[in-house]
Design an enzyme around this catalytic site. Structure first.
Site, short mmCIF file in Angstrom:
data_model
loop_
_atom_site.label_atom_id
_atom_site.label_comp_id
_atom_site.label_asym_id
_atom_site.label_seq_id
_atom_site.Cartn_x
_atom_site.Cartn_y
_atom_site.Cartn_z
N TYR A 153 103.75 60.09 46.76
CA TYR A 153 103.64 60.74 45.45
C TYR A 153 102.79 62.00 45.52
O TYR A 153 102.94 62.89 44.69
CB TYR A 153 103.11 59.76 44.40
CG TYR A 153 104.08 58.63 44.19
CD1 TYR A 153 105.41 58.90 43.86
CD2 TYR A 153 103.72 57.32 44.38
CE1 TYR A 153 106.33 57.88 43.72
CE2 TYR A 153 104.64 56.29 44.24
CZ TYR A 153 105.94 56.58 43.91
OH TYR A 153 106.86 55.58 43.78
N HIS A 212 114.90 60.57 53.71
CA HIS A 212 115.37 61.96 53.77
C HIS A 212 115.99 62.40 52.44
O HIS A 212 116.18 63.59 52.22
CB HIS A 212 116.33 62.16 54.94
CG HIS A 212 115.59 62.24 56.25
ND1 HIS A 212 115.19 61.12 56.94
CD2 HIS A 212 115.12 63.30 56.95
CE1 HIS A 212 114.51 61.48 58.02
NE2 HIS A 212 114.45 62.81 58.05
N ARG A 224 115.70 51.84 63.32
CA ARG A 224 115.08 53.14 63.21
C ARG A 224 114.14 53.32 64.41
O ARG A 224 113.89 52.37 65.14
CB ARG A 224 114.30 53.28 61.89
CG ARG A 224 113.07 52.41 61.80
CD ARG A 224 112.31 52.51 60.48
NE ARG A 224 111.53 53.74 60.37
CZ ARG A 224 110.49 53.90 59.55
NH1 ARG A 224 110.11 52.91 58.75
NH2 ARG A 224 109.85 55.05 59.49
FE1 HAS Z 1 110.04 55.30 49.46
C1 HAS Z 1 109.73 53.67 52.50
C2 HAS Z 1 110.20 52.31 47.85
C3 HAS Z 1 110.10 56.92 46.40
C4 HAS Z 1 109.20 58.25 51.01
N1 HAS Z 1 109.60 55.86 51.38
C5 HAS Z 1 109.54 55.05 52.50
C6 HAS Z 1 109.21 55.82 53.66
C7 HAS Z 1 109.02 57.12 53.23
C8 HAS Z 1 109.28 57.12 51.79
C9 HAS Z 1 108.62 58.31 54.08
O1 HAS Z 1 109.52 49.37 48.49
C10 HAS Z 1 109.10 55.31 55.09
C11 HAS Z 1 107.69 55.06 55.54
C12 HAS Z 1 107.70 54.55 56.97
O2 HAS Z 1 107.72 55.41 57.89
O3 HAS Z 1 107.74 53.34 57.18
N2 HAS Z 1 110.19 54.71 47.50
C13 HAS Z 1 110.28 53.44 47.06
C14 HAS Z 1 110.44 53.43 45.61
C15 HAS Z 1 110.41 54.75 45.21
C16 HAS Z 1 110.24 55.53 46.40
C17 HAS Z 1 110.60 52.24 44.74
N3 HAS Z 1 109.73 57.20 48.83
C18 HAS Z 1 109.78 57.65 47.53
C19 HAS Z 1 109.44 59.05 47.48
C20 HAS Z 1 109.18 59.42 48.79
C21 HAS Z 1 109.37 58.26 49.61
C22 HAS Z 1 109.37 59.86 46.22
C23 HAS Z 1 108.78 60.73 49.34
C24 HAS Z 1 108.57 61.80 48.64
N4 HAS Z 1 110.01 53.37 50.07
C25 HAS Z 1 110.02 52.29 49.24
C26 HAS Z 1 109.83 51.06 50.04
C27 HAS Z 1 109.67 51.45 51.37
C28 HAS Z 1 109.80 52.91 51.35
C29 HAS Z 1 109.77 49.67 49.57
C30 HAS Z 1 109.40 50.55 52.59
C31 HAS Z 1 110.65 50.18 53.26
C32 HAS Z 1 110.42 49.43 54.55
O4 HAS Z 1 110.89 48.28 54.64
O5 HAS Z 1 109.78 49.93 55.49
C33 HAS Z 1 110.49 55.24 43.77
O6 HAS Z 1 109.33 55.99 43.47
C34 HAS Z 1 111.70 56.08 43.51
C35 HAS Z 1 111.81 56.51 42.06
C36 HAS Z 1 112.87 57.55 41.86
C37 HAS Z 1 113.73 57.64 40.84
C38 HAS Z 1 114.73 58.76 40.76
C39 HAS Z 1 114.41 59.74 39.64
C40 HAS Z 1 115.30 60.93 39.70
C41 HAS Z 1 114.95 62.17 39.32
C42 HAS Z 1 115.95 63.29 39.43
C43 HAS Z 1 116.78 63.41 38.19
C44 HAS Z 1 117.97 64.26 38.41
C45 HAS Z 1 118.35 65.27 37.61
C46 HAS Z 1 119.53 66.07 37.97
C47 HAS Z 1 117.61 65.65 36.40
C48 HAS Z 1 113.71 56.66 39.73
C49 HAS Z 1 113.61 62.48 38.74
C50 HAS Z 1 120.52 66.19 36.87
C51 HAS Z 1 121.49 65.10 37.02
C52 HAS Z 1 122.55 64.85 36.24
C53 HAS Z 1 123.43 63.70 36.60
C54 HAS Z 1 122.87 65.65 35.06
#
Ligand code: HAS
Ligand code: CU
Length: 554
Positions: free
Chosen positions: A234, A383, A444
């Site tokens: 974050y 990614h 990985r």
């Molecule tokens: Fe993650 C592993 C869970 C967000 C980065 N994550 C990683 C690792 C990295 C990473 C680097 O629970 C690997 C670490 C390693 O080397 O072992 N992650 C989450 C969850 C979220 C999440 C629940 N991660 C991120 C973000 C990262 C990031 C942000 C980097 C910046 N992650 C995990 C978990 C692991 C994990 C487990 C461990 C897995 C394992 O087993 O090792 C949440 O925060 C995500 C929330 C995101 C959303 C999407 C919102 C969308 C938006 C865009 C809107 C689009 C628009 C376009 C407006 C709810 C804001 C217009 C579209 C139209 C259709 C009009």
């Protein structure tokens, strides 16, 4: 009623020296990216069975290259970007000058840190990946380099807090301007979050690498690492959210919906980012499953502010598109100012983040994690988060920020647009390859091209990964072409102001919303939740068991 989200519209100017330090911080970050992505290409092609790493000068092993890739991209680039961009947004938001001496000191700390870590990695003394789990042992310069990079972020936050204190003295009873509020909450979150990694590195790993401790405690170190390691994502993301909330609505011709909702989203990140680290340790022994389940639920909690962000940003984009003549239920999407490379790159980054978010929730689901943990699915996920939501947005922001800081107009807007699309398409293909391979058990962090085992189903996944990674590489290289040409040959121009948005529902000066600005409420709430989520583990586990001998395999 709509109001501007910053005060003092009377022509705020940074001094030349302040501008330069912010600019050089960005150059350092993007310089690190340029090295990081070359190694990234090597990693991606490895999945397609092609080994180009052996041609890289100085690179002796796969793990050496992967360490450089992770540390340069995920630590040096992101830290530099946050330090530079959020100092600017705070200074401009408060119309306050930062402390120049502190700026240069912190820049020095980052340069020294990056040099020390680079020395250790390039000489093959730190092939420990960006998670540096003991008992993998690195040279002391690697740990010291990381520590200095973190010190730099603390010096930056000191600068932000000093500006806030000065501003508060001069503006009693006023609401903190939103742009500065978002930036300062990001650093407040990070200051608390980084305690874990600081203790891990300074108390355990650095003395261990100098032979001052008999061994390492892998479980304790991993837990301290992930205490910081989740919120660090974050710390990468929130500077981008500052742009998506504070600037993109204006750039897209729209407006931000609500001041209060934006502040609440950032405060949710402050309170919920840290007590979720066990979602990286579901498979670690020695942590009670009840505590892991608690972290699962809190992870679902920290998903919400991103959902809120998605709706807020879509609103802003839609308003902007309709003002530009867009119509229909989905057709308005075509009326976003796609010609502006800064907007195009960031909207494409958002689209990739939709999938990044979904895969994050899959990872977070305690039992589903068993399927994807330690497989290529995870780099597929990240990614689409740090590798595109963050990296591509940084490129998009650079398209106005570099002209703003250098006084030179952007060179090659068309190429900049093309670059964003190539990178976006590349990352989607790349992640598709990684994710499908991961679901088939493709590990990985493995040199697949040399592995003695394989599955037929990994072949196609690997080729897709290689193709996508190559496109990402091309897209990123084009970014550097635009950047270098802008700095060297961009036409001199009068520096425009930062593109601030306005809000539909602005900040009231009485009522319950005032409590949103009171860090004295939110910081203790954060600490309390951390105590609940981590206290039982540390109380039950300590004292440390320094029993593991270090090894350097690669
Ligand atoms: Fe993650 C592993 C869970 C967000 C980065 N994550 C990683 C690792 C990295 C990473 C680097 O629970 C690997 C670490 C390693 O080397 O072992 N992650 C989450 C969850 C979220 C999440 C629940 N991660 C991120 C973000 C990262 C990031 C942000 C980097 C910046 N992650 C995990 C978990 C692991 C994990 C487990 C461990 C897995 C394992 O087993 O090792 C949440 O925060 C995500 C929330 C995101 C959303 C999407 C919102 C969308 C938006 C865009 C809107 C689009 C628009 C376009 C407006 C709810 C804001 C217009 C579209 C139209 C259709 C009009
Ligand atoms: Cu996480």
């Amino acid at each position: 009623m709509s109001t501007p989200i910053v005060q003092d519209p009377n022509g705020f100017r940074l001094s030349r020296s302040d501008r330069n330090v912010l600019l050089w911080t960005l150059y350092l970050g993007f310089g690190a990216l340029s090295v990081g992505i070359v190694n990234g290409l090597g990693q991606a092609l490895n999945y397609a069975g092609i080994d180009i790493l052996k041609f890289f000068p100085g690179m002796r092993t796969y793990y050496q290259g992967l360490t450089v890739h992770g540390v340069f991209n995920a630590i040096v680039l992101t830290f530099c970007f946050a330090n530079s961009f959020l100092t600017l947004t705070t200074a401009r938001g408060l119309a306050c000058r930062p402390n120049t001496a502190l700026l240069w000191t912190s820049f020095g700390s980052m340069v020294l840190g990056a040099l020390l870590a680079a020395f250790a990695m390039f000489t093959g003394r730190a092939s420990v990946l960006f998670t540096f789990y003991p008992p993998l042992l690195a040279h002391w310069t690697f740990y010291l380099g990381l520590a200095l990079a973190v010190v730099r972020t603390w010096l930056t936050s000191a600068n932000l807090f000093l500006m806030l204190a000065r501003w508060r003295k001069d503006h009693p009873g006023q609401r903190i301007p939103l742009l500065a509020f978002m930036s300062i909450v990001t650093y407040a979150m990070w200051d608390i979050a980084s305690i874990g990694i600081a203790v891990e590195v300074v108390v355990f790993l650095l003395p261990w690498s100098l032979g001052l401790l008999p061994g390492a405690d892998p479980l304790l170190s991993r837990t301290l690492f992930w205490f910081t390691g989740h919120p660090i994502v974050y710390f990468w993301l929130l500077p981008i959210y500052v742009s998506w909330y504070g600037l993109i609505p204006k750039q897209a011709g729209g407006i931000l919906f609500s001041d209060a909702l934006t502040r609440i989203a950032f405060l949710m990140f402050l309170v919920l980012s840290i007590p979720v680290g066990f979602h990286h340790q579901y498979t670690d022994p020695g942590i009670h499953s009840g505590m892991k389940a608690l972290h699962t639920f809190l992870t679902f909690g920290v998903f919400f502010p991103s959902l809120m962000t998605a709706f807020a940003v879509m609103y802003a984009l839609e308003v902007g598109a309709r003002r530009r003549g867009g119509a229909g239920l989905v057709r308005w999407f075509a009326s976003i100012p796609w010609k502006d490379p800064s907007v195009a790159a960031q909207v494409l980054a958002m689209l990739s983040f939709l999938l990044g978010g979904v895969t994050g929730l899959i990872n977070a689901s305690y039992n589903l994690n068993q399927v994807v943990h330690n497989t290529a699915f995870i780099p597929g996920h990240f990614h689409m988060t740090v590798g595109s939501a963050v990296a591509l947005s940084m490129m998009g922001i650079a398209y106005w920020l570099i002209p703003y800081l250098t006084g030179r107009a952007l060179w090659g807007a068309k190429l900049a647009r093309l670059q964003a699309w190539i990178y976006f398409v590349g990352v989607l293909i790349f992640a598709r390859g990684m994710i499908s391979g991961g679901l088939e058990g493709m590990p990985r962090r493995t040199m697949i091209s040399e592995a003695a085992y394989s599955k037929a189903s990994w072949d196609l996944a690997g080729v897709i990964t290689g193709v996508g990674g190559t496109l990402m590489f091309v897209g990123a290289m084009l970014f550097f072409v635009v950047l270098v040409m802008t700095v060297l040959f961009g036409e001199a121009e009068e520096t425009p102001d930062i593109p601030f948005t306005e809000t539909v529902h602005s900040a009231p000066t009485s009522g319950w919303q005032l409590s949103l600005d009171r860090f004295a409420y939110w910081v203790p709430a954060t600490l309390l939740l951390i105590a609940i989520a981590y206290g039982p583990f540390f109380i039950g586990y300590l004292p440390p068991r320094l029993l593991s001998h270090g090894f350097q395999m690669y």
